[in-house]
Design a protein around this motif. Structure first.
Motif, mmCIF file in Angstrom:
data_model
loop_
_atom_site.group_PDB
_atom_site.id
_atom_site.type_symbol
_atom_site.label_atom_id
_atom_site.label_comp_id
_atom_site.label_asym_id
_atom_site.label_seq_id
_atom_site.Cartn_x
_atom_site.Cartn_y
_atom_site.Cartn_z
ATOM 1 N N ASN A 106 0.926 -1.244 0.064
ATOM 2 C CA ASN A 106 -0.133 0.227 -0.111
ATOM 3 C C ASN A 106 0.824 1.286 -0.060
ATOM 4 O OD1 ASN A 106 -1.701 2.322 0.977
ATOM 5 N ND2 ASN A 106 -3.177 0.558 1.212
ATOM 6 N N GLU A 109 2.406 1.637 -3.490
ATOM 7 C CA GLU A 109 1.492 2.376 -4.214
ATOM 8 C C GLU A 109 1.081 3.593 -4.162
ATOM 9 O OE1 GLU A 109 -2.383 0.251 -4.259
ATOM 10 O OE2 GLU A 109 -1.586 -1.726 -4.264
ATOM 11 N N GLN A 110 1.096 3.988 -2.874
ATOM 12 C CA GLN A 110 0.794 5.783 -2.622
ATOM 13 C C GLN A 110 1.765 6.475 -2.965
ATOM 14 O OE1 GLN A 110 -0.757 6.302 1.227
ATOM 15 N NE2 GLN A 110 -2.234 4.556 1.002
ATOM 16 N N ASP A 113 1.816 6.951 -6.524
ATOM 17 C CA ASP A 113 0.718 7.767 -6.900
ATOM 18 C C ASP A 113 1.168 9.260 -6.766
ATOM 19 O OD1 ASP A 113 -2.231 8.122 -7.420
ATOM 20 O OD2 ASP A 113 -2.151 8.825 -5.325
#
Length: 153
Positions: A106, A109-110, A113
């Motif tokens: 996670n 992924e952030q 992003d």
């Protein structure tokens, strides 16, 4: 076709994934267009912003992640610039904390992003010498992340 909710660069999209089936002979079949495709076709679909789900035709298991990892490796062999260094891949493979593995995924992924959302800033800094260099900007982002972790230490 299953509807998916995708978050990209802070935006949420509800999309229908293009269903791809992988057969025992390793052929990939695009159920939407009723045709066989190769991994380069799937790469093109992804770069065009499509979402795909890949299932094993015999078992029905979702095999999207391993196929996408293979496509990433093939793209590098075809001359694309490597995204994941050998050191990073080794670190990911040697990471064995089951409790934090989901958190790490996670977190990565952030981070990606944030990187994608700020891609224009990085490009501008490469062309404009009165701005900080892209490496300085990345160092600032890393330092900001470290500050957040230090708050919990």
């Amino acid at each position: 076709m299953s509807p998916l909710t995708i978050k990209v660069a802070g935006l949420t999209f509800n999309m229908t994934a293009r269903p791809i089936k992988k057969y025992a002979n390793r052929r990939l079949y695009d159920s939407r267009d009723s045709r066989y495709v190769c991994t380069s076709d799937i790469y093109d679909m992804l770069t065009a912003g499509e979402v795909v789900t890949i299932t094993d035709a015999r078992s029905g298991n979702d095999i999207t992640r391993p196929v996408l990892l293979n496509i990433l490796a093939e793209a590098e062999l075809d001359g694309k610039k490597p995204i994941l260094s050998q050191q990073m891949l080794s670190q990911l493979l040697s990471y064995n904390d089951d409790v934090l593995a989901g958190f790490l995924g996670n977190y990565l992924e952030q981070c990606l992003d944030v990187f994608i959302r700020n891609e224009d800033v990085l490009h501008a800094s490469m062309q404009n010498f009165d701005r900080p260099s892209p490496y300085e900007l990345i160092e600032q982002m890393v330092n900001a992340q470290q500050d957040v972790f230090n708050q919990f230490a």
